[in-house]
Design a protein around this motif. Structure first.
Motif, PDB file in Angstrom:
ATOM      1  N   ILE A  23       0.271  -1.707   0.153  1.00  0.00           N
ATOM      2  CA  ILE A  23       0.171  -0.017   0.281  1.00  0.00           C
ATOM      3  C   ILE A  23       1.208   1.203   0.221  1.00  0.00           C
ATOM      4  CG2 ILE A  23      -1.416   1.312   1.326  1.00  0.00           C
ATOM      5  CD1 ILE A  23      -2.677  -1.233   2.238  1.00  0.00           C
ATOM      6  N   PHE A  24       0.851   2.534  -0.644  1.00  0.00           N
ATOM      7  CA  PHE A  24       0.837   3.798  -1.190  1.00  0.00           C
ATOM      8  C   PHE A  24      -0.030   3.957  -0.408  1.00  0.00           C
ATOM      9  CE2 PHE A  24       3.642   1.966  -5.408  1.00  0.00           C
ATOM     10  CZ  PHE A  24       4.706   1.359  -4.335  1.00  0.00           C
TER      11      PHE A  24
ATOM     12  N   HIS B  81       1.021 -11.911  -8.928  1.00  0.00           N
ATOM     13  CA  HIS B  81      -0.240 -11.558  -7.899  1.00  0.00           C
ATOM     14  C   HIS B  81      -0.395 -10.583  -6.979  1.00  0.00           C
ATOM     15  CE1 HIS B  81      -1.891 -13.159 -12.009  1.00  0.00           C
ATOM     16  NE2 HIS B  81      -1.840 -14.150 -11.427  1.00  0.00           N
ATOM     17  N   ILE B  82       0.571  -9.597  -6.923  1.00  0.00           N
ATOM     18  CA  ILE B  82       0.863  -9.078  -5.686  1.00  0.00           C
ATOM     19  C   ILE B  82      -0.001  -8.083  -5.681  1.00  0.00           C
ATOM     20  CG2 ILE B  82       1.945  -7.212  -4.475  1.00  0.00           C
ATOM     21  CD1 ILE B  82       4.092  -9.405  -4.768  1.00  0.00           C
ATOM     22  N   ARG B  83      -1.229  -7.140  -5.171  1.00  0.00           N
ATOM     23  CA  ARG B  83      -1.820  -6.086  -4.790  1.00  0.00           C
ATOM     24  C   ARG B  83      -0.787  -4.570  -4.978  1.00  0.00           C
ATOM     25  NH1 ARG B  83      -7.383  -7.305  -2.342  1.00  0.00           N
ATOM     26  NH2 ARG B  83      -7.877  -5.630  -3.683  1.00  0.00           N
ATOM     27  N   ILE B  84      -0.751  -3.618  -5.429  1.00  0.00           N
ATOM     28  CA  ILE B  84      -0.355  -2.682  -5.081  1.00  0.00           C
ATOM     29  C   ILE B  84      -1.237  -1.521  -5.125  1.00  0.00           C
ATOM     30  CG2 ILE B  84       1.428   0.078  -5.611  1.00  0.00           C
ATOM     31  CD1 ILE B  84       3.240  -2.683  -7.074  1.00  0.00           C
ATOM     32  N   ILE B  85      -1.714  -0.974  -4.287  1.00  0.00           N
ATOM     33  CA  ILE B  85      -3.085  -0.389  -3.662  1.00  0.00           C
ATOM     34  C   ILE B  85      -2.538   1.373  -3.331  1.00  0.00           C
ATOM     35  CG2 ILE B  85      -4.632  -0.014  -2.152  1.00  0.00           C
ATOM     36  CD1 ILE B  85      -4.800  -3.201  -2.055  1.00  0.00           C
ATOM     37  N   ALA B  86      -2.878   2.580  -4.184  1.00  0.00           N
ATOM     38  CA  ALA B  86      -2.858   3.716  -3.960  1.00  0.00           C
ATOM     39  C   ALA B  86      -3.590   4.531  -4.053  1.00  0.00           C
ATOM     40  CB  ALA B  86      -1.811   4.420  -4.741  1.00  0.00           C
TER      41      ALA B  86
ATOM     42  N   GLU C  28       3.971   0.687 -10.583  1.00  0.00           N
ATOM     43  CA  GLU C  28       2.874   1.197 -11.385  1.00  0.00           C
ATOM     44  C   GLU C  28       1.379   0.355  -9.767  1.00  0.00           C
ATOM     45  OE1 GLU C  28      -0.057   4.396 -12.949  1.00  0.00           O
ATOM     46  OE2 GLU C  28       2.337   4.355 -12.857  1.00  0.00           O
ATOM     47  N   PRO C  29       0.973   0.986  -9.954  1.00  0.00           N
ATOM     48  CA  PRO C  29      -0.085   0.668  -8.867  1.00  0.00           C
ATOM     49  C   PRO C  29      -1.056   0.142  -9.625  1.00  0.00           C
ATOM     50  CG  PRO C  29      -0.727   2.979  -8.122  1.00  0.00           C
ATOM     51  CD  PRO C  29       0.800   2.894  -9.582  1.00  0.00           C
ATOM     52  N   THR C  30      -1.821  -1.525  -9.072  1.00  0.00           N
ATOM     53  CA  THR C  30      -2.558  -2.090  -9.247  1.00  0.00           C
ATOM     54  C   THR C  30      -3.671  -2.150  -9.383  1.00  0.00           C
ATOM     55  OG1 THR C  30      -2.544  -3.785  -7.965  1.00  0.00           O
ATOM     56  CG2 THR C  30      -1.119  -4.391  -9.515  1.00  0.00           C
ATOM     57  N   GLU C  31      -4.437  -1.234  -8.150  1.00  0.00           N
ATOM     58  CA  GLU C  31      -5.595  -1.060  -8.496  1.00  0.00           C
ATOM     59  C   GLU C  31      -5.667   0.926  -7.786  1.00  0.00           C
ATOM     60  OE1 GLU C  31      -7.458  -2.980  -5.790  1.00  0.00           O
ATOM     61  OE2 GLU C  31      -6.065  -4.352  -5.907  1.00  0.00           O
TER      62      GLU C  31
END
Length: 655
Positions: A170-171, A195-200, A256-259
């Protein structure tokens, strides 16, 4: 805040032969320090208990090095902070904050659920247990610091409970000290494969890499002063920033965030854990969010609530923030989660435990920003101008009883000026100040009016002797700008800055004053190691922003007669930019293809990244064929030559 161009110097002060050393604390400074110490409960142990609570392990000596051996983080030079009592040369309240920020290691925040890595960068990394793996929040500024912090966690926690994968990152917001270290804990390949989520927060991608590209040169120069990067650590040098110890000096990356979380907020299930996100954009960062974890009764306040009054406008420069919006976001947090949250933790500093204590923290922080906003407009609407309103306002009542609201980073003085600027601009309404002479032109006239350099210098020294350091700085600054080679004047001005720095409660103010004094004396520490931008960070800069930044370097005076259209074609990214030049203005049109350009330049975006990273020279690339130019090559070369690089070491405290 704090961005990719910020540099941190190594702890070694080089004094040239014959150069005067810093002054000791004057009698007036010692009296000011004693008066502040008398009225504040500096011996209250609560913050020290919280800052040390749950400590599991630490990195030996707080030393982190890069793969090539260069030092990224080193707390050995800050051993002087072990002393309980502040030296006369450090504001006793700032000394307390610096000692709190110096506590480093891995800390358990919620038993077997949440941990924090603190004291290895200006920011804090939080690790949360999900159903099957880990959720990492804000992986620091540098990849090396993040990797070292993750290793500390793995060696201390995973070694006992078993290795688990990172399921999400999480950013919290768009400043690089909260995402730049991501490459130290996961790779792009891992993110894709696992499939690691990067959430921002929404708007993150636009803000994260672009905020300081256009004005990065000037911001970077001022940041050297604000963060004390040209000062050696020590009781007469850099002790802290207020927001954290200092900036790490490793590699800054980007993913880059994934979502993204929308403006209305969202409740997400992340690795089986329910997380309630609230939008906080337009407070400390343009793109920002806070969140609550009901299962753990834990509130993450990111950088909206920290253990200091924050900046409405940083000394390095930035767009002015909104103190009113800031206070309302905190109040929304208070209404939604106050009374529920049993721990509040941020992206800087240490947590606060206890539902009542969390409510108090949020209430006091809200009130501090509301005081900044409302007191500014109360006075402005009665005719007070920018400098008048800040100078005549006493600290907020809450600041006298809650250390978390004190001026350790931002200050009431500067925040009120920034709020005035947000509403009214830089001008105070007096026409005499609408178009004043530049300092280089006005200063000699002030010197002449004072009766010459000797009299003005004597007046400045008399002000120093009387403990009137602000007045001394104003007088002697005129003389230095009129006669910059007057070593006696420079030394006297440096002495005034010494005392102002020693008295400052704000780490940023202290650093700026003392860095200015070092510049006048020629005793700055060279930034031996600076933050390096990784390819991932450079590649994430939007092409449109790259060409807008290029336009800021166009020499309009020399290029006023040049007219033409220079068409850039970037095959690898399938982009086009038409740069229109006429009348001394360069205007990039992103996504536009001109029908009849003066010249067409075909170059891969990756090649432009090589140039930005310093791994290739434009001229050599043209010769090698990596850049193809069709059309009027001479016109292109003439235009290209009109983009000189600015000297990043331009003067600040002398003409």
């Amino acid at each position: 805040m704090k961005q990719a161009w910020m540099a941190m110097a190594l702890p070694m002060l080089l004094l040239a032969p014959g150069v005067a050393a810093q002054d000791a604390a004057s009698e007036a400074t010692r009296a000011a320090q004693a008066e502040l110490a008398k009225r504040l409960p500096l011996d209250d142990p609560k913050d020290f208990e919280n800052a040390s609570r749950g400590k599991i392990a630490e990195i030996t000596d707080g030393l982190i090095t890069g793969k090539d051996g260069h030092i990224v983080w080193d707390r050995r030079a800050y051993a002087f902070l072990n002393a309980d009592k502040a030296p006369d040369t450090v504001n006793p309240s700032l000394w307390r904050q610096a000692r709190l920020n110096a506590i480093h290691g891995l800390f358990e925040v919620v038993p077997d659920k949440i941990w924090q890595v603190r004291g290895y960068d200006i920011s804090v990394m939080t690790i949360i247990r999900g159903d099957t793996g880990w959720i990492v929040v804000d992986p620091l500024l540098s990849e090396e610091s993040a990797a070292a912090g993750w290793k500390l966690f793995a060696d201390s926690v995973e070694a006992k409970s078993g290795e688990r994968p990172i399921r999400a990152v999480i950013f919290s917001h768009s400043h690089s000290d909260h995402f730049g270290g991501v490459g130290g804990i996961v790779t792009p390949e891992q993110v894709a494969k696992e499939h690691i989520r990067i959430i921002a927060p929404h708007g993150f991608s636009e803000e994260a890499t672009a905020e300081n590209v256009l004005a990065g040169g000037a911001m970077g120069r001022r940041a050297l002063y604000m963060f004390g990067a040209i000062l050696a650590p020590g009781p007469t040098g850099q002790v802290d920033t207020g927001l954290g110890p200092k900036l790490s000096s490793g590699t800054i990356g980007y993913m880059e965030p994934t979502e993204t979380v929308p403006a209305k907020g969202a409740t997400l299930t992340v690795d089986g854990l329910t997380m309630d996100f609230m939008d906080a954009g337009g407070t400390e960062a343009p793109a920002e969010m806070v969140f609550y974890i009901p299962a753990y009764k834990a509130l993450h306040t990111t950088e909206v609530v920290t253990h200091n009054l924050h900046n409405i406008l940083t000394l390095r420069g930035a767009q002015v923030r909104d103190a009113l919006r800031w206070s309302k976001v905190i109040d929304a947090m208070l209404l939604k989660w106050g009374g529920q949250a049993e721990v509040a933790m941020g992206s800087h500093h240490w947590p606060t435990w206890g539902a009542g204590e969390v409510k108090t923290l949020l209430t006091h922080q809200r009130d501090a920003y509301r005081y900044v906003h409302d007191r500014t407009l109360f006075l402005a609407n009665r005719g007070a101008t920018l400098h008048e309103l800040a100078d005549q306002t006493a600290e907020a009542p809450v600041q006298a009883r809650d250390f978390s609201t004190r001026d350790y980073y931002g200050t009431l003085n500067h925040d009120m000026k920034a709020t005035y600027q947000r509403y009214f601009g830089w001008w105070d309404g007096n026409p005499a100040n609408f178009n004043p002479l530049p300092p280089e032109q006005s200063a000699p006239r002030y010197v002449a009016l004072a009766g010459g350099a000797d009299k003005l210098r004597a007046a400045g020294k008399a002000a120093i002797a009387a403990g009137e350091y602000r007045w001394a700085a104003e007088l002697l600054n005129k003389l230095v700008f009129a006669e910059p080679d007057d070593e006696d004047a420079r030394a006297a001005l440096a002495s005034a800055y010494d005392q102002l720095g020693y008295q400052a409660e704000s780490g940023a103010w202290r650093n700026y004053y003392l860095a200015a004094a070092a510049s006048l004396r020629g005793t700055e520490v060279a930034a031996a190691t600076s933050n390096g931008q990784s390819r991932s960070f450079i590649s994430a800069i939007p092409t449109s922003v790259f060409f807008d930044a290029l336009a800021t370097r166009f020499d309009a005076a020399r290029g006023s007669a040049l007219n033409g259209v220079f068409q850039f074609v970037l095959p690898d990214s399938d982009e086009a930019v038409a740069v229109v030049v006429e009348g001394g203005v360069e205007f990039p049109r992103y996504g536009v293809t001109d029908a009849a350009p003066t010249a067409t330049i075909t170059v891969d975006r990756k090649t432009l990244d090589d140039v930005m990273l310093g791994q290739a020279q434009f001229s050599a690339l043209m010769q090698s064929g990596a850049i193809r130019i069709d059309g009027d090559r001479a016109a292109f070369l003439s235009w290209f030559a009109l983009h000189p690089r600015a000297d990043p070491r331009f003067n600040i405290v002398v003409p």
